[in-house]
Write a protein that holds these residues in place. Structure first.
Motif, PDB file in Angstrom:
ATOM      1  N   THR A 105      37.050   4.089  33.110  1.00  0.00           N
ATOM      2  CA  THR A 105      36.101   4.072  34.084  1.00  0.00           C
ATOM      3  C   THR A 105      35.614   2.804  34.495  1.00  0.00           C
ATOM      4  OG1 THR A 105      35.320   6.431  33.758  1.00  0.00           O
ATOM      5  CG2 THR A 105      33.951   5.425  35.139  1.00  0.00           C
ATOM      6  N   PRO A 151      29.923   3.025  31.428  1.00  0.00           N
ATOM      7  CA  PRO A 151      30.308   4.388  31.467  1.00  0.00           C
ATOM      8  C   PRO A 151      30.605   4.943  30.140  1.00  0.00           C
ATOM      9  CG  PRO A 151      31.379   3.119  32.956  1.00  0.00           C
ATOM     10  CD  PRO A 151      30.604   1.997  32.363  1.00  0.00           C
ATOM     11  N   SER A 152      30.741   6.165  29.986  1.00  0.00           N
ATOM     12  CA  SER A 152      30.846   6.574  28.585  1.00  0.00           C
ATOM     13  C   SER A 152      32.540   6.896  28.501  1.00  0.00           C
ATOM     14  CB  SER A 152      30.315   7.964  28.452  1.00  0.00           C
ATOM     15  OG  SER A 152      28.631   7.908  28.411  1.00  0.00           O
ATOM     16  N   LEU A 153      33.287   7.117  29.605  1.00  0.00           N
ATOM     17  CA  LEU A 153      34.717   7.429  29.310  1.00  0.00           C
ATOM     18  C   LEU A 153      35.480   6.144  29.596  1.00  0.00           C
ATOM     19  CD1 LEU A 153      34.811  10.661  31.403  1.00  0.00           C
ATOM     20  CD2 LEU A 153      34.666  10.544  28.846  1.00  0.00           C
ATOM     21  N   GLN A 188      19.977   6.886  29.735  1.00  0.00           N
ATOM     22  CA  GLN A 188      21.137   7.431  29.111  1.00  0.00           C
ATOM     23  C   GLN A 188      21.269   8.828  29.616  1.00  0.00           C
ATOM     24  OE1 GLN A 188      20.255   6.629  25.031  1.00  0.00           O
ATOM     25  NE2 GLN A 188      21.830   5.203  24.847  1.00  0.00           N
ATOM     26  N   THR A 189      22.471   8.924  30.146  1.00  0.00           N
ATOM     27  CA  THR A 189      22.945  10.306  30.659  1.00  0.00           C
ATOM     28  C   THR A 189      24.463  10.691  29.876  1.00  0.00           C
ATOM     29  OG1 THR A 189      24.273   9.725  32.505  1.00  0.00           O
ATOM     30  CG2 THR A 189      22.067  10.195  32.634  1.00  0.00           C
ATOM     31  N   PRO A 190      24.908  11.698  29.869  1.00  0.00           N
ATOM     32  CA  PRO A 190      26.300  11.887  28.896  1.00  0.00           C
ATOM     33  C   PRO A 190      27.402  11.083  29.673  1.00  0.00           C
ATOM     34  CG  PRO A 190      25.203  14.148  29.152  1.00  0.00           C
ATOM     35  CD  PRO A 190      24.229  13.052  30.073  1.00  0.00           C
ATOM     36  N   GLU A 191      27.258  10.713  31.019  1.00  0.00           N
ATOM     37  CA  GLU A 191      28.218   9.964  31.847  1.00  0.00           C
ATOM     38  C   GLU A 191      28.088   8.470  31.375  1.00  0.00           C
ATOM     39  OE1 GLU A 191      26.285  12.175  33.389  1.00  0.00           O
ATOM     40  OE2 GLU A 191      27.598  14.077  33.227  1.00  0.00           O
ATOM     41  N   GLU A 192      27.045   7.992  31.202  1.00  0.00           N
ATOM     42  CA  GLU A 192      26.776   6.501  31.211  1.00  0.00           C
ATOM     43  C   GLU A 192      25.439   6.132  30.730  1.00  0.00           C
ATOM     44  OE1 GLU A 192      27.301   5.650  35.369  1.00  0.00           O
ATOM     45  OE2 GLU A 192      25.368   6.602  36.213  1.00  0.00           O
ATOM     46  N   THR A 193      25.240   4.796  30.509  1.00  0.00           N
ATOM     47  CA  THR A 193      24.081   4.124  30.218  1.00  0.00           C
ATOM     48  C   THR A 193      23.692   3.063  31.109  1.00  0.00           C
ATOM     49  OG1 THR A 193      24.149   4.436  27.722  1.00  0.00           O
ATOM     50  CG2 THR A 193      22.843   2.905  28.435  1.00  0.00           C
TER      51      THR A 193
END
Length: 282
Positions: free
Chosen positions: A258, A253-255, A112-117
């Motif tokens: 995307t 993605p988190s956003l 997991q990162t702020p941008e995606e899992t």
């Protein structure tokens, strides 16, 4: 007196000769009877079909260790905030619970990162035919593979899958990959690569060539939502002799808005699958 003595001597001799002849006859009968036994057994044994050879693989490697570490790291970028211990634990993977390690094993990774899992799983299944007089281990494994291929709603590979000389719809006859993009009509310039009117190409689900004995790929994109991003999941299933391997790779993605790249996601999953083929061929 002499005649009586002769008669007494002759009668016992005749009785003894008769008994000896009966014994010889009895022995002859026993000998002929015992010789018939092996002939009968050999005929019965010759009618039984020979069992098919066992499958190539008698055990399974650990999937957590069999997966190429460099490829796993490329597929699962770690957050910069992780410590060295957390990073090592991430890439070590978590083994699935298995009650028979020689038949079915698996391993899972999560990053997991702020941008995606990103999620990755690898599973090995060793198929065994319990009646090898009727079906070999390899044939049984192919039966299991074909059932999964059918469940994925993909065409069965073979000479009848498409007309002679015609590749499957949307696929290249050599690699199974989709054809190159069609050039625009004369007088019309192609859309810029970053333009909303030119989304990245979707490779889609298809049968693969050159991966193990036989293989297929599923590519699924979740439905778009106003507040949720679309997740892409690529699953590759291939067979090598009597072992079936499954690689599943998901990018979330988190956003919202995307969309994970079909080409990139499939390429990374396929590279790992190819490395596993080589691992089994060692």
């Amino acid at each position: 007196m002499q005649r009586k003595a002769v008669r007494r001597r002759v009668l016992p001799g005749i009785a003894m000769l008769t008994a000896l002849m009966a014994g010889v006859t009895g022995l002859t009968g026993c000998t002929s009877g015992s010789s018939a036994g092996p002939d009968t057994d050999s005929k019965a044994g010759a009618s039984s079909p020979a069992p098919a050879p066992a499958g190539k693989y008698r055990s399974l490697p650990s999937p957590c260790r069999a997966a190429d570490g460099k490829r796993v790291k490329a597929m699962l970028p770690a957050a910069a905030t992780l410590t060295d211990e957390q990073r090592a634990q991430l890439y070590a993977g978590t083994a699935d619970t298995s009650y028979d390690g020689d038949r079915h094993v698996g391993c899972r990774w999560t990053a997991q990162t702020p941008e995606e899992t990103r999620l990755l799983s690898v599973g090995f299944e060793r198929v065994v035919s319990y009646d090898r007089t009727a079906m070999s281990d390899d044939d049984k494994a192919r039966q299991v593979y074909v059932r999964r291929l059918t469940d994925a709603h993909l065409p069965f590979p073979g000479p009848t899958a498409s007309p002679a000389g015609t590749p499957a719809a949307g696929a290249s006859p050599a690699t199974g990959a989709p054809p190159a993009a069609t050039p625009p009509p004369a007088g019309q310039s192609p859309a810029p690569s970053g333009s909303p009117s030119a989304p990245p190409p979707e490779l889609g689900s298809r049968v693969l060539e050159g991966l193990g004995t036989e293989a297929y790929l599923e590519d699924k994109l979740s439905a778009a939502g106003a507040s949720a991003a679309q997740a892409r999941t690529v699953r590759i299933v291939f067979r090598t002799s009597n072992v079936i391997v499954t690689v599943e790779y998901s990018v979330q993605p988190s956003l919202p808005g995307t969309v994970p790249s079909s080409t990139e996601t499939q390429d990374k999953a396929r590279q790992l699958a190819q490395a596993l083929v080589e691992r089994f061929n060692e």
